[in-house]
Write a protein that holds these residues in place. Structure first.
Motif, PDB file in Angstrom:
ATOM      1  N   GLN A  62     -12.863  -5.119  -3.480  1.00  0.00           N
ATOM      2  CA  GLN A  62     -11.829  -4.208  -3.005  1.00  0.00           C
ATOM      3  C   GLN A  62     -12.108  -2.766  -3.410  1.00  0.00           C
ATOM      4  OE1 GLN A  62     -11.215  -7.245  -3.956  1.00  0.00           O
ATOM      5  NE2 GLN A  62      -9.896  -8.143  -2.404  1.00  0.00           N
ATOM      6  N   CYS A  83       0.851  -1.193   0.000  1.00  0.00           N
ATOM      7  CA  CYS A  83       0.000   0.000   0.000  1.00  0.00           C
ATOM      8  C   CYS A  83       0.884   1.240   0.000  1.00  0.00           C
ATOM      9  CB  CYS A  83      -0.912   0.020   1.229  1.00  0.00           C
ATOM     10  SG  CYS A  83      -1.964   1.492   1.328  1.00  0.00           S
ATOM     11  N   ALA A 138     -12.261   0.118  -0.789  1.00  0.00           N
ATOM     12  CA  ALA A 138     -11.318   1.227  -0.936  1.00  0.00           C
ATOM     13  C   ALA A 138     -12.030   2.570  -0.892  1.00  0.00           C
ATOM     14  CB  ALA A 138     -10.538   1.072  -2.241  1.00  0.00           C
TER      15      ALA A 138
END
Length: 245
Positions: A154, A55, A158
């Motif tokens: 995701q 990340c 997110a």
């Protein structure tokens, strides 16, 4: 927030998303150092979000150099704004839209960024814009070692993460400004503590999570045109007086 991807009916795991947001809150809610908060954010997301191998965060601030934080130092280059607008993070920041590629091996955008990413072992990317305050915007960048693992689930997670992190990072900025120069560490600690106390009061009164409580506190600060710490102190003092009586 709009997304460049096709709509999907796939839903994120509620428990997993709740756990991720709880971890992010625990890591950032008491911080008054913005850069340290970014470092904590990327490590938390890397460890807690399924399918994410690495990340990074790219932050653009008015009147200050851009910032980059990464869970893996060797990948910091992928988040760096020195490479110009040709990359998922800068596209997300500029367009205010989510940017996604499930498999970089078939990607034709962002050359030569994609070549650098593939050379570093990255096969999937998801960049989502995050708004911190009027002077700071950025992108949370999720990277996968395997293609096809960054899915619609995701993407939805997110988006929630970016909204949540933006509020928390905004609060970190508020505490940092209140703290000012670190000549008086006791005062710095007091500023953060009184804001945390006020957040706790609002959470108790409204039965809401910490991010919503911080939103209420910041909204009151903006409406009354007084510093966040002053609003927090007034609230905490008011509650204390009611208890005393």
């Amino acid at each position: 927030m709009r997304t460049t991807t096709e709509p999907s009916t796939e839903a994120p795991g509620v428990l997993e998303t709740a756990a991720l947001l709880r971890e992010v809150t625990a890591g950032l809610i008491a911080s008054d150092d913005f850069d340290a908060a970014l470092d904590r954010l990327v490590r938390t997301v890397r460890d807690a979000m399924p399918g994410v191998t690495w990340c990074g965060v790219t932050v653009v601030r008015a009147g200050a150099p851009p910032s980059v934080a990464g869970s893996e130092p060797r990948l910091d280059d992928l988040d760096d704004v020195r490479h110009g607008p040709d990359g998922p993070a800068m596209v997300a920041i500029r367009s205010r839209e989510m940017v996604w590629s499930a498999d970089l091996r078939t990607e034709t955008r962002w050359r030569p960024w994609t070549d650098r990413a593939l050379a570093l072992g990255v096969r999937g990317v998801l960049a989502v814009p995050v708004d911190v305050d009027d002077h700071v915007v950025g992108s949370i960048n999720l990277y996968a070692r395997e293609p096809g693992v960054l899915t619609a689930s995701q993407q939805l997670t997110a988006m929630l993460l970016a909204e949540h992190a933006g509020l928390l990072l905004g609060a970190v900025r508020d505490r940092s400004r209140l703290a000012g120069p670190a000549d008086h560490p006791d005062e710095v600690r007091t500023a953060g503590q009184v804001i945390d106390q006020a957040v706790g009061v609002i959470m108790t009164q409204r039965g809401c999570p910490a991010t919503e409580a911080m939103r209420v506190l910041r909204s009151a600060s903006a409406t009354l045109a007084i510093p966040l710490r002053d609003v927090a102190e007034r609230l905490v003092t008011s509650v204390a007086r009611r208890r005393d009586t």
